[in-house]
Design an enzyme around this catalytic site. Sequence first.
Site, PDB file in Angstrom:
ATOM      1  N   ARG A  95      46.645  32.455  31.832  1.00  0.00           N
ATOM      2  CA  ARG A  95      48.057  32.320  31.484  1.00  0.00           C
ATOM      3  C   ARG A  95      48.584  30.947  31.934  1.00  0.00           C
ATOM      4  O   ARG A  95      49.313  30.295  31.234  1.00  0.00           O
ATOM      5  CB  ARG A  95      48.874  33.437  32.124  1.00  0.00           C
ATOM      6  N   ILE A 124      31.734  40.635  31.845  1.00  0.00           N
ATOM      7  CA  ILE A 124      31.391  41.189  33.172  1.00  0.00           C
ATOM      8  C   ILE A 124      32.665  41.650  33.883  1.00  0.00           C
ATOM      9  O   ILE A 124      32.657  41.843  35.090  1.00  0.00           O
ATOM     10  CB  ILE A 124      30.623  40.174  34.054  1.00  0.00           C
ATOM     11  N   ALA A 125      33.755  41.814  33.117  1.00  0.00           N
ATOM     12  CA  ALA A 125      35.031  42.173  33.749  1.00  0.00           C
ATOM     13  C   ALA A 125      35.244  43.689  33.681  1.00  0.00           C
ATOM     14  O   ALA A 125      34.812  44.416  34.597  1.00  0.00           O
ATOM     15  CB  ALA A 125      36.161  41.405  33.074  1.00  0.00           C
ATOM     16  N   ARG A 126      35.879  44.164  32.634  1.00  0.00           N
ATOM     17  CA  ARG A 126      36.051  45.599  32.409  1.00  0.00           C
ATOM     18  C   ARG A 126      35.894  45.864  30.921  1.00  0.00           C
ATOM     19  O   ARG A 126      36.366  45.085  30.083  1.00  0.00           O
ATOM     20  CB  ARG A 126      37.432  46.080  32.866  1.00  0.00           C
ATOM     21  N   HIS A 160      26.666  47.879  34.648  1.00  0.00           N
ATOM     22  CA  HIS A 160      27.700  47.478  35.617  1.00  0.00           C
ATOM     23  C   HIS A 160      27.064  47.084  36.964  1.00  0.00           C
ATOM     24  O   HIS A 160      27.335  47.711  37.996  1.00  0.00           O
ATOM     25  CB  HIS A 160      28.737  48.609  35.814  1.00  0.00           C
ATOM     26  N   ILE A 161      26.242  46.049  36.902  1.00  0.00           N
ATOM     27  CA  ILE A 161      25.499  45.640  38.104  1.00  0.00           C
ATOM     28  C   ILE A 161      25.759  44.186  38.490  1.00  0.00           C
ATOM     29  O   ILE A 161      24.998  43.605  39.260  1.00  0.00           O
ATOM     30  CB  ILE A 161      23.974  45.858  37.918  1.00  0.00           C
ATOM     31  N   GLY A 215      39.463  32.689  37.422  1.00  0.00           N
ATOM     32  CA  GLY A 215      39.698  33.031  38.828  1.00  0.00           C
ATOM     33  C   GLY A 215      38.490  32.603  39.640  1.00  0.00           C
ATOM     34  O   GLY A 215      37.743  31.702  39.255  1.00  0.00           O
ATOM     35  N   ARG A 216      38.288  33.300  40.766  1.00  0.00           N
ATOM     36  CA  ARG A 216      37.182  32.913  41.657  1.00  0.00           C
ATOM     37  C   ARG A 216      35.826  32.999  40.959  1.00  0.00           C
ATOM     38  O   ARG A 216      35.002  32.087  41.055  1.00  0.00           O
ATOM     39  CB  ARG A 216      37.167  33.827  42.892  1.00  0.00           C
ATOM     40  N   ILE A 217      35.590  34.107  40.231  1.00  0.00           N
ATOM     41  CA  ILE A 217      34.273  34.289  39.598  1.00  0.00           C
ATOM     42  C   ILE A 217      34.123  33.327  38.413  1.00  0.00           C
ATOM     43  O   ILE A 217      33.072  32.707  38.223  1.00  0.00           O
ATOM     44  CB  ILE A 217      34.073  35.758  39.172  1.00  0.00           C
ATOM     45  N   GLU A 246      32.490  53.875  30.398  1.00  0.00           N
ATOM     46  CA  GLU A 246      31.277  53.967  31.226  1.00  0.00           C
ATOM     47  C   GLU A 246      31.348  55.136  32.214  1.00  0.00           C
ATOM     48  O   GLU A 246      32.437  55.469  32.690  1.00  0.00           O
ATOM     49  CB  GLU A 246      31.015  52.629  31.959  1.00  0.00           C
TER      50      GLU A 246
HETATM   51  C1  8YV Z   1      31.635  47.210  41.580  1.00  0.00           C
HETATM   52  C2  8YV Z   1      33.173  45.677  40.256  1.00  0.00           C
HETATM   53  O1  8YV Z   1      30.274  47.398  41.545  1.00  0.00           O
HETATM   54  O2  8YV Z   1      34.022  44.793  42.250  1.00  0.00           O
HETATM   55  C3  8YV Z   1      34.267  45.189  41.116  1.00  0.00           C
HETATM   56  O3  8YV Z   1      35.433  45.206  40.649  1.00  0.00           O
HETATM   57  O4  8YV Z   1      33.357  45.866  39.109  1.00  0.00           O
HETATM   58  C4  8YV Z   1      31.828  45.909  40.838  1.00  0.00           C
HETATM   59  O5  8YV Z   1      31.533  44.888  41.731  1.00  0.00           O
HETATM   60  C5  8YV Z   1      32.302  48.431  41.071  1.00  0.00           C
HETATM   61  O6  8YV Z   1      33.675  48.296  40.907  1.00  0.00           O
HETATM   62  C6  8YV Z   1      32.008  49.614  42.002  1.00  0.00           C
HETATM   63  O7  8YV Z   1      32.985  49.811  42.966  1.00  0.00           O
END
Ligand code: 8YV
Length: 327
Positions: free
Chosen positions: A183, A242-244, A291-292, A161-163, A273
Site C-alpha cells: 500500500r 507462501i502467505a495464505r 504449508h512448510i 514486509g520482512r519476508i 487447507e
Molecule cells: C506456521 C505460518 O507454520 O507463521 C505463520 O504464519 O504460516 C507458518 O509459519 C503456521 O502458521 C503454523 O502455526
Amino acid sequence: MTAAHPAKARVVVTRALFPSHIQRLAEHFEVKDNQADRALDREALARLLEHAEGAIITGGDRIDADSLSLASHLRVIASVSVGYNHIDVPACHARGIVVTNTPDVLTETTADFGFALMMAAARRICEGERWMREGHWQRWELDQMAGADIHHTTLGILGMGRIGQGIARRARGFDMKVIYHNRRAQAPEIERELNAAWVSFDDLFRRSDHLVVVLPYTPEAHHLIGARELALMKTTATLTNIARGGIIDEPALVAALASGQLAAAGLDVYEGEPKVLPELLALKSVALTPHIASASRPTRDAMANLAIDNVIAVLSGKPALTPLEPD
Ligand code: 8YV
C-alpha cells in the site's frame, strides 16, 4: 512453618511441540500438553482454555469470542506463527488477554523457501521428479521439462514486509530486477539496499516474470488475486504463494494455468487447507507443498521457544516480547 509454594500457573498447548519445549514449560507451569496431537474441535478448544492462564496455539486454532467464552482466567495467548488471521485480536484484547506471534525468527527460513518454491515452479522441479518416479524417462529431449529462467528476469513481490525483503535480498544473487507492491512504498534507503522499485498493483502483475505473494491475510486481501489479475500476467510468468491460500481465488488460478494464461504456480498455502482443490492436484504446472515455508528444525524450535518466552514474560508480570498491538 514453611511458606506454601504459590501454585504454578496453568498453561495449555493445543498441538504437539518438541519434547524440549514441554520440558521448558513444565519448569515454570502446570502444563496440559497435547503431545498426542489430538485434533481439537471448537468445543474442545473452548474447554481446554477454560482453566488456563496461558495458551500456546498454532495457525490451525481459531480463536474468537466463541472459543474464549469459558476462558475467564486466560491472560496470554501465544501463537506459534507470524500470521494471526486465525485470531480475533480485538476480542482477546477486550478480555484483557495479551496476544503474541513469532515475527523475525522465521523470516530467513521462510524467504529461503519462497525462493525455492518459485524456482521449483519455474524450473519444473516437482513435475520432473514426479514424472521420473512414474517411470516416463526414456531419453533426453531438447524441450524436456523446459521451463522459465530465474536469473536476469523480473521478480515481483506482493507485500514487501520482512519476508518479502528477505526474498528480494536473495534475488540479488540471481541478478534479478526486483519490483514490489505495498500500500505504501518502503523508505528510499530500504529500496536502495534491496535495489527494489515500487510499482502499482496492476503493473506488478503485468511486469513480473515471477510473482511471489507474501502479504498478510486480512479481509481486504481475500481473493485479491483473481481472474482479472491473472489475465494481466505474462503467459510465461509464474505465481508463488507462501502467505495464505485465501489471497488467491483458486478456481481462477486453475483456469489460468489450464488455459496457458499462466505458465506455472508454486503453492505452499491453500484456502481450505489441509484440503486442496482436486483440480490443483491434477495440474502438472503447479508445485505443491504442505504449508512448510517456516519448517526448518531450528526455526520451528525458535518459533515455539519465542511463544514460550512470551507466556513466561506475561505470566510473570512482564511485558510480552512480541505482542500484537491493538490496531
Ligand atoms: C506456521 C505460518 O507454520 O507463521 C505463520 O504464519 O504460516 C507458518 O509459519 C503456521 O502458521 C503454523 O502455526
